[in-house]
Structures are given as C-alpha cells and as structure tokens.
Design an enzyme around this catalytic site. Structure first.
Site, PDB file in Angstrom:
ATOM      1  N   ASN B 631     -41.746 -20.446  30.065  1.00  0.00           N
ATOM      2  CA  ASN B 631     -41.583 -19.733  31.334  1.00  0.00           C
ATOM      3  C   ASN B 631     -41.494 -18.237  31.032  1.00  0.00           C
ATOM      4  OD1 ASN B 631     -40.395 -18.365  33.565  1.00  0.00           O
ATOM      5  ND2 ASN B 631     -39.561 -20.282  34.347  1.00  0.00           N
ATOM      6  N   GLU B 705     -32.244 -15.931  19.599  1.00  0.00           N
ATOM      7  CA  GLU B 705     -31.689 -15.154  18.493  1.00  0.00           C
ATOM      8  C   GLU B 705     -32.679 -14.099  17.999  1.00  0.00           C
ATOM      9  OE1 GLU B 705     -28.680 -16.958  17.669  1.00  0.00           O
ATOM     10  OE2 GLU B 705     -29.333 -18.699  18.815  1.00  0.00           O
TER      11      GLU B 705
END
Ligand SMILES: Cc1cc2nc3c(=O)[nH]c(=O)nc-3n(C[C@H](O)[C@H](O)[C@H](O)COP(=O)(O)OP(=O)(O)OC[C@H]3O[C@@H](n4cnc5c(N)ncnc54)[C@H](O)[C@@H]3O)c2cc1C
Ligand code: SF4
Lengths: 325, 740
Positions: B631, B705
C-alpha cells in the site's frame, strides 16, 4: 493530585479577599495545574480569576496596557502589539505551543516556575521546592541552568520568553493588593535566589497582577527576539535575547538587551548596552559589547557552553534588530 | 492472484475509528467495580529496601499495599519469548528487597480511585540502604564483557586479516561515536487492566505481541496459557517498547488477584523511562582502510552496548558491517557493559540504526580523505554477494536507490568541499548514507472464515502500532480471495486468535501477510471440497486441478461461466461458515540460500547557523528497495515516521541520567525532545520497483526499521559537509556546533 477546593471570583475585591485568606490565584492553569498534578504545588484552595475584567489590551498613546488575563495568543495577535511592540509578539510566538498559548495568560506567564528537572522530582533535594533540602542540580544535571545570578543554593533559570522582552522594554507591573495599588518595573518582580530560592517574586501576599504597561519608545521598529534551542518549536530557550536598538545614521544612540536561559531571572545586560552607546551598529561593536555579558557569569559542568552561546546570541539578536527594515 | 487492492493507496480502514475516538486503547477497557493501582518506584539507584511504613494502608480508599514484604512468591516459571534476552533472568517484581536500578517498582498501592491510590503512594514511606550505582558505559568501574553465545548473533566475526590490512592501507580513517540512550516515548503510555474470573485472567494490555504476553504472564503466575487472554486491538505507538511483557503487567494481574477486583494500572510518563526498556547507549569504533581509488581493504568495527546486570540485551549493532560492502578483511566485535539500569530493549531499527551510523559516517569521512564522491565510493564497494556468508542477496537495490534518490534530490548540485554551500548566512550541507535492515519472517498463523453472506473474517493475533496492519492485511485477504476489501473484516490483537510473531523487526507484512494469504488459499481449498461434494454444484465431483478461482468465483478452468460465488458455495452447504487456520514459516532452505535485506539510500540537506550552532534538517529524501509495496500510501507514511525518528535520533533524542543515582533527568515530554512539525519541513519517499521472488510469496521485505536506519548518519554527514566538523556524539546539539 491532591484534592483542593475551587472558588470563582466575580470581582477583583473577591479575588483579593480569597487570596488573603490563603487561596492561590489560578488563571490559565498551565503552570499551576501541571505542577499540582506532579504534587510540586500543593495548594488546598484556588480562586479562579478568569471572570475578572482584566482581559483588555489597549494602546494608551504609544504605551501598551496589557491586562493580566489577556492570553498569550491574544496578545501576540493584537494589532496594537504588532504595531507598537512587535518584539512582544515575536517573543510570545516563540514560547510554548499554540494550545498552551490559547490558555496561558500574561500574568501567569511572568509567574511560571522554573524548568529545572529536580524541581519536579519530589525525591530529589531542591531548595526552591523544599527549602533547605539541597540543590541537586549543582553537582548533577545542570545543562539548562543559569550562569548569571546564581547562588550556592540554586541555579535555576526563569523560563519565560516574553518576560525577557518586557524587561528589555522597561515594562512595568500594575498590581492590586490588600494595601492598594502598586506599580514597579517588571524587572523588579523577580528575585535572585540567594539563600531563599523558594521566594521567587516580590508580590505581597494577596497581590493580584492587573496589567502590564509597556512604555512606547523610539526602539519599537528595531527590536527583535532571538530564541536559540535544539528543536524548532515547543522548547524552552537554551539561550535567548531581546535586542532593541535606537539608531541614527548607523550609529547606536541607545541599546537595550535582555537575555533568557542564562539568568536566574530575565537578565538585563546593562554593561553591554552602555558599551554600545555611540558606537557604529556593526559586528565588531556587537561582539565587543556582547563579551561584557560574561562579567560575573559562572558555569557548572553542564552549562559551560552557555558562556560561548550567550554572547553569540546577543550578537545575532543585535544584528537582527539592526537589520529590521 | 489478480491484484486489485494490493499496490493501491487505500486509506486506513481504522482511520475513522481513530480520529473519532471509537478505537479503544488498553486503558479504556474500564471494567465494572474496577480498582486502580499505582506503582511506587525506587528512589535510589542501587541497594536494599530496609523498611516500608504501613501507615498509608489506613488512608481512605486504600485496598492494598503490596511490596516484597507481603507479596505472594510468584512461580516465575522459565519462559523466553523471541524478544526476551536469551541470557539472564527477567526482573522478578516485588519478590525481594533488592533495588537494581532507579525507578524499579518497589511497592504497589491499590485503591478504589486513582486519586486515592496516588495519595497513598505519595504517603508511603520507604527506607533504603543505598549504594552508588554505575550507570554510564564510560564510567571507570564499568566493565565490558563478551555476550554469552546467543545463537542469533555472533559477537565476533572476522575474515581476512583486518589489522594488517589497516596498517598497510593507503588511506585510513578511524573514528569513534557515542550514541545516547533513547526512550521510545510513544504517545500512549503503557497500561494494563487485569480481571480475574476464577482462575482465568483477562488482560487488556498495551502490547505489540499478545501471544507472548499470554505465555509470559502464564509462566509468571504458573498458569496454563489458555487461562490467560490478552486483548489489545489498538496500540498508540510503541516503537518496540511493547514487545516484551514488562513488570507492570505482572503487577496489574497481581493486584487484581489480591483485591479480588479488576484493576487498572497505567504508567506515568516518568515511569515510561524506568522499566519498559530503552535503546541502549552505544560506544563504537570504526576503522576503515582503502586503496587510493577507494576500494575498501579493511573494516574494523568494535561496538559496545549497555545492558542491565540481570539480563544481556543484545542487538545487531555490528551486523550490517559484516556484509554491507565488499571488503576482504573485516572484523566486527560486539561487547556489552552491564550497568545498574533496567534492561534495554529493541527500539525502531535496533542495532542497525546505531551500527550503520558508525559505518556510514566513517565511509563519509573516507570519501573526503579520498576526494571521491560518497555515492561513488559506495558504488565502488558494492558487493556481488554477501561476503560474510557467501550467499547471494535475494535482491539488493542499493545502487538503484542511490540513483533515483540522487536524481530526485539534486545531489549533483552539491559542491564537495565542506563549508562550500551557503544560503545567506546559513551554512548548507548535504549528506547521504546507506540504510539496511534484514528481511525477517518468523512463523505466523491466521484464520480465514467465509460466511454465508459471502464476506470473509480474518483473524490473527497480530498488532497494529501504526503502520496500518488492519488495512494492508485486509488488502492481502481481499486479493487472495478475489473479493472487494469491503467484504473482508480483519481482527487482530487478541491472544485467542491464531498466534502471530512480535509486531517488530519489520516483519508483520511478510509474516502475518503470508499467513493470511495461506489461510485464504486453504479456505478456498475447503470450499472446493464442499462444492465438489454438492451434487447440485457445477463443480460436483471435480478436482481442484480442474477448477479455478476468478474474482471470488469458482469455475471450471478457463470456463466462460462466471462460476459460483462464496455465498453460493457456503449457502448451498446450509450456510455453515467454512474456516481454515494455517501456520506459515519461511522455508529454512531460503535462509540458507539467500542473504535477505531491505536497502535504502538517504539524502539530507541541513542548515547550520554559524553564529549560534543551530542545525536543522531542511529537506530529506529516502529511496528504498523493500520488495513489493502493498500500500503505497501506508508505506510512505511508515517511511516518513521512520525518517522523523531518525531526525530525533540525530538531533534531539537522549535520556540523560544523573550519574549519582541513575535517575533519568528528562523523563518528561517537555524535556525529552522529539521532532515537532517545524522540524520536518520537507520529506520525500521513493520506492524502487523491486521484485524479490525469494523472501516470501508476497515478495515483501518490510519498511518500519530500514526507514529509520541511515537517517542519523546522513544528517551527521550533512552537518560535516556544512561545517567541516565531525561530531562524535549523538544527538548533535547546539553545544557541539558553537564556533563552527
Ligand atoms: C509544556 C510547556 C511548555 C512551555 N513552554 C514555554 C515557553 O517556551 N516559553 C514560555 O515563556 N513559557 C512556556 N511555558 C509556560 C507557559 O507560558 C506558562 O505556563 C503560562 O504562561 C502560565 O500562565 P497561566 O495563565 O496558565 O498561569 P497559571 O498556571 O494559572 O498561574 C501561574 C502562577 O501565576 C499565578 N497567577 C496567575 N495569574 C495571576 C495574576 N493575575 N496575579 C497574580 N498571580 C497570578 C498563579 O497563582 C500561579 O502561581 C510552557 C508551559 C508548558 C506547560
Ligand atoms: S537549581 Fe534550584 S530549582 Fe534546581 S534543584 Fe537546585 S534549588 Fe532546585
């Protein structure tokens, strides 16, 4: 938070009577309630002064009269403030956050408490919070502490921004108390810590700030407030400076300078001001004068860098003031 | 699979619930007859409790004051979830008189209202026998140790002869860095509501890992895990602090059992700096040797992280260095300094965020020494394979990231000399750095259920701390089943659901997404069986091979008819929902075959005020190669968050400790600085179109991360470019930049 009673004052007389009987004034509550939550402040009675007619801000000739209950937001946005003393707007908008400024009042701002972290930790010694309990900052964390006006009992700064501008502007306090009305310079509102850092201001018991008067002057256009800090917004000053210049053909007729973040109260830099009178408004004059701010300054391990940052901030603020179009 | 939803920038399906307040967070699941618990935190940094004055027990509303003096001995059965340090033993709370660090819980006050609990907690008099704690890794009495073998991470790695290669290198740099301790400080503080029903315990508790919280609390109390249920549908930010189950969860359950009422326990902001982990402060040395034309001949990376005295928290501080660049002689060494502090924990980009800082700032330094553009230097050392394992990368788009990033950012406008760029009086600097983070995938499971109305219910004990798990998983399920997202309801955050791995390590999309995909495929198989068994179905007696699913309809392979819908198949069999629960793990062969990581190139422009030392990020761009982007809207948002975290790490965030007793002195949102809107003026995110056929069937690597890693070194490199000053400490603050 410790339970307390709250009374709403509907007249100035009521408010003063309640305060005389031991109640604390509460305006925006952004300092007081915050500290009550942490149980640093423990009043058992509050008197809410928000209904009092102290919300007016008006120009009186070239002077400004700012009611004690005018919010920081309202004061910063007021056309007369922007026209007569834009440096006040600038200092206000550099302070706190929009949400806080919408609640916080000008009177309350001057009486805000220090941001020394130990002041807020009930398990740390702090002479300001608990007289004679020692000063944890002295040999602990003292990175945001003062280098001027300190004592062996306390080295906490007064954290207000707008107070710095007001002190530079020679503004005066109007207070009303059980013994009537008094007027005195904003600068004299604040005490040095000495051996009694818990006594921070010179208001008598029950005295209510009603207004702040800012005298009009020839500096207004050339005045700037510079706030130096690690984050762009919503942080107290690491060091700040209000600089006001009265110039004639590039020569300084008179200068006024006050600093924040460096003193145990908003600090007027009179030696720097005197050194500037009659000098050309250039960087070398500014640097020479700014060095004089260090007279009597004493740093601890964490705030040594302020000995360099303070004069640098003054120089920059003076340049900004000079360059006001 | 015919991707209809995957790849589309759907808005968050839980967005409305969040902005209207309908989303409920742990502390909002108030229970009837609920009491309130307040933790009393130790006010010394090391020592022993010598006395607790019971007078506060008689204050109004107090139901119990629990301390080591009267707390039941809890079994604390052995248990280590994947996120617990493998060496050492967790803090046993209120079980003895020892104080191991400042802020350790030493008592718990339970009362009928929060105010009364707070009053009694403030009145509680505790006496101590205090000792001097060692809380800084630079303290002379602090002793580094080699971490115990962990199985997940090697402390020492070496190839070639790095010392000799460094000594004989034509050009060398050798720099150190000291990165401050950080606390996660998410918006939502930790909170738990505990309620017992007989010997069953329900916990509404802020958690990124409800399956582990269930097991941990069961182990602490010596219960069967099925008697513990953990519920956490929403997480108000976490960044890793809610991966482990910390002592306050035990305390909430203990208090509820002691007073026989549901109990709510929420940490104060100050307590958020005591017992819920932190990014460990790290001290690092990075030495690089190179040939004149910029080929690395030696890399020596020595990193030390802080840990507690009772557990060894290890993170992948030096791991990136092992494989990042091509170099025949590499040594990485990881050490720990046990201190009188709580155990650190994973914080967004754990290990890599700090370790890559050392590598990428050293590489920048080397680029100046060589007079080679920093991107060109990285290009010259781009490895063909992972030289630490001799495995090929499953995919590696680092240079593509640099190419598209440099182009969009306008890197070519940078003049290489330090202090050579200005905007008025401000010094301008541009810096770049590499980001990387492993593409992990722990085993995960999910359940898919098809209902008679043709909608699907998907369940997994996953978590959504903000990246948009609700939305992205719905997209995966919708596309796998071939139905619109509006027909999928995805539920997470409940330990009764099929277990999911920790919502950390950037693996939720890969792990949970793969499980959901597999569960949807499995339920389709069951539906095929149903249809085949139904004499009235067009698929009667047909095998799976002869059929296909097209847009949520089952039909004869290549057939023209639209086929049977889910509703028809389920309905024809009496409307009984069909469900499948599937567990998915990555094929271990894949791990042995490939080196799998996400990569990124980060670009930053800073301004530095030469008079007063203020450094500000003016704009930043991250270009990432992270596999398939499920997305783009959420992915962008995820990356922006990571980049902002990196700005915090570089320029603001640090928890300062008072060396005398280890107390955090800025455990307050006014003093623990995080970037505010003005600090993040212009951020841009690009994705390389990366197809990775190996990592997992969805081809996703994770972004959480990698988007934080690289930001801090890029900023530090930009500060160097602006000023010519290399700061060896993070965060870089005014005091470091005076007089540039
Ligand atoms: C997170 C945070 C950040 C902040 N950042 C800044 C900053 O950057 N710069 C800055 O300048 N300030 C900052 N502030 C301080 C803020 O400006 C003050 O809290 C605010 O101005 C106080 O005004 P108030 O009306 O809320 O005062 P209150 O909290 O209502 O009162 C403060 C004190 O003043 C007394 N008082 C109030 N009105 C009167 C009166 N008329 N007469 C006599 N006594 C009175 C009260 O009894 C009390 O002791 C910050 C505050 C917070 C919480
Ligand atoms: S500096 Fe002042 S406010 Fe801070 S601990 Fe010392 S006495 Fe208290």
């Amino acid at each position: 938070m410790i339970p307390f009673s709250l009374q709403k004052a509907s007249s100035v007389g009521d408010a003063i009577a309640a305060a005389r009987a031991g109640a604390r004034y509460i305006a925006g509550g952004t300092t007081l309630v915050d500290l009550m939550r942490e149980e640093v402040e423990q009043p058992d009675r509050l008197v809410d002064i928000n209904a009092l007619p102290l919300k007016r801000l008006q120009a009186d000739g070239d002077d400004l009269v700012i009611g004690a209950l005018v919010t920081m937001s309202a004061c910063a946005a007021h056309p007369d403030v922007k026209r007569l003393q834009p440096v006040i707007s600038e200092a206000l908008l550099e302070g706190a956050s929009p949400q806080l400024r919408n609640l916080a009042t000008m009177g309350g701002n001057l009486l805000q408490r220090t941001r020394c972290p130990y002041f807020r930790m009930l398990d740390a010694g702090c002479n300001k919070r608990t007289p004679d309990s020692g000063c944890s900052a002295m040999d602990g964390y003292n990175g945001n502490h003062a280098v001027l006006g300190t004592s062996s009992h306390c080295l906490a700064t007064h954290a207000s921004d707008v107070a710095v501008a007001l002190v530079a502007l020679d503004a005066t306090m109007q207070v009303l108390g059980p013994n009537g009305e008094r007027t005195f310079p904003v600068e004299d509102l604040f005490r040095l810590p000495g051996t009694t850092p818990h006594l921070e201001h010179t208001l008598q018991p029950g005295e209510l700030i009603t207004a702040i008067r800012v005298p009009g002057g020839r500096y207004a256009p050339r005045a700037r407030y510079l706030k130096v800090r690690d984050r762009s917004s919503y942080e107290f000053a690491v060091v700040s400076a209000a600089a006001l210049l009265d110039l004639e053909n590039g020569v300084i007729r008179e200068a006024r300078i006050a600093c924040g973040g460096v003193g145990t109260k908003p600090w007027r830099m009179r030696a720097c001001e005197q050194a500037l009178a009659g000098r050309p408004a250039d960087r070398s004059s500014f640097e020479l004068a700014a060095r004089l701010s260090l007279a009597g300054a004493q740093a601890r391990s964490g705030n040594k860098f302020k000995m360099e940052l303070m004069p640098a901030t003054i120089v920059r603020a003076l340049e900004l003031a000079r360059d006001v179009p | 699979m015919n991707p209809q939803a995957i790849g589309k920038p759907l808005t968050r399906i839980d967005g409305r619930a969040k902005v209207t307040g309908a989303a409920r967070y742990a502390a909002e699941f108030n229970q009837p007859n609920q009491a309130y618990a307040v933790i009393v935190s130790s006010t010394i940094g090391l020592g022993r409790i010598t006395g607790i004055d019971p007078a506060a027990e008689h204050l109004p509303g107090v139901l119990a004051i629990i301390s080591h003096l009267n707390a039941p001995r809890l079994p604390y059965n052995p248990h280590k979830g994947g996120i617990d340090p493998s060496y050492g033993e967790r803090l046993h709370v209120l079980q003895d008189d020892q104080v191991r660090f400042y802020g350790q819980p030493v008592a718990l006050v339970v009362a009928d209202t929060l105010v009364r609990a707070e009053r009694a907690a403030a009145a509680l008099r505790i006496t101590y026998d205090a000792q001097h704690p060692i809380v800084g890794p630079r303290d002379k009495q602090a002793k580094p140790i080699a971490p115990e073998a962990d199985g997940r991470l090697e402390a020492d790695n070496v190839r070639g002869d790095p010392e000799a290669a460094l000594a004989s290198a034509a050009v060398a740099v050798d720099i150190t860095s000291d990165i401050a301790r950080q606390n996660h400080h998410p918006m939502e503080p930790h909170a738990t509501i505990a309620a017992w029903d007989g010997d069953r315990l329900t916990l509404w508790s802020k958690s990124q890992f409800v399956a582990n919280e269930q097991e941990e609390i069961a182990a602490v109390f010596g219960m069967a895990p099925e008697n513990v249920q953990v519920i956490c549908p929403f997480v108000g930010g976490a960044f890793g602090t809610s991966l482990r189950t910390w002592p306050h969860v035990t305390l909430a359950a203990l208090a509820a059992r002691q007073v026989g009422r549901p109990v709510k326990l929420a940490l104060t902001r100050r307590q958020m700096s005591f017992t819920t982990g932190h990014r460990p402060r790290t001290l690092q040395r990075m030495a690089l040797g190179a040939t004149r034309d910029g080929r690395l001949t030696s890399i020596i990376h020595e990193g030390t992280g802080e840990t507690s005295r009772y557990e060894q928290f290890i993170e992948s501080l030096t791991s990136g260095t092992d494989f990042m660049y091509s170099c025949p002689n590499v040594r990485t060494r990881y050490r720990l300094v046990p201190l009188d502090t709580g155990t650190p924990t994973y914080m967004r980009g754990p290990g890599e965020a700090s370790g890559m800082y050392a590598l990428e700032t050293a590489l920048d330094e080397l680029a100046y020494k060589l007079g080679i553009d920093p991107i060109e230097l990285r290009r010259r050392n781009e490895p063909r394979i992972d030289e630490s394992t001799n495995r090929p990368f499953s995919s590696r788009s680092l240079m593509a990231c640099y190419d598209i990033g440099a182009e969009r950012f306008g890197w070519a406008k940078r003049t290489p000399e330090p202090q050579s760029m200005r905007d008025g009086r401000l010094l301008i600097g541009m810096g770049t750095a590499t980001a990387t983070y492993p593409a992990m995938q722990f085993p995960a499971s999910a359940r898919a259920r098809l209902l008679a109305d043709g909608t699907a219910e998907i369940e997994s004990a996953a978590s959504d701390m903000g990246p948009g798990t609700y939305t992205s998983m719905t997209q995966v399920a919708a596309d796998t089943l071939g139905i619109p997202v509006g027909r999928v309801r995805f539920s997470l955050g409940n330990s009764d659901f099929p277990p999911a791995p920790p919502h950390g390590g950037s693996q939720t999309m890969a792990a949970v997404g793969s499980a959901i995909r597999a569960a949807c495929l499995a339920v389709q198989d069951l539906l095929v069986e149903r249809a085949a068994a139904n004499p009235r179905s067009p698929a009667h007696n047909m095998g799976k091979e002869a059929l296909e699913w097209v847009d949520g309809h089952l039909r004869r392979k290549g057939g023209a008819a639209s086929g049977q819908s889910y509703a028809e198949i389920v309905g024809a069999a009496g409307g009984v929902p069909v469900e499948a629960t599937v567990s998915v793990a990555r094929d271990p062969e894949i791990d042995n075959k490939y080196s799998m990581h996400a990569f990124g190139a980060v670009f930053v422009e800073v301004s530095v005020d030469p008079d007063v030392g203020i450094a500000r990020v003016r704009r930043a761009l991250g270009a990432y190669g992270a596999g398939r982007i499920v997305n783009p809207r959420l992915a962008r948002s995820q990356c922006l968050g990571g980049m902002i975290g990196g700005i915090g790490m570089a320029l603001m965030e640090h928890t300062s400790l008072d060396a005398r007793d280890g107390r955090p002195v800025n455990a307050h949102m006014a003093e623990y600085l995080l970037p505010v809107n003005l600090d993040i003026p212009d951020l841009d995110v690009l994705f390389v179109d990366e197809v990775d056929p190996h990592v997992n069937p969805l081809g996703v690597k994770g972004l959480g991360e990698v988007s934080l890693v690289g930001m801090a070194p890029a900023i530090a490199n930009a500060v160097f470019h602006a000023t010519g000053r290399r700061i060896h400490e993070l965060p870089i603050r005014i005091e470091h930049l005076l007089g540039v």
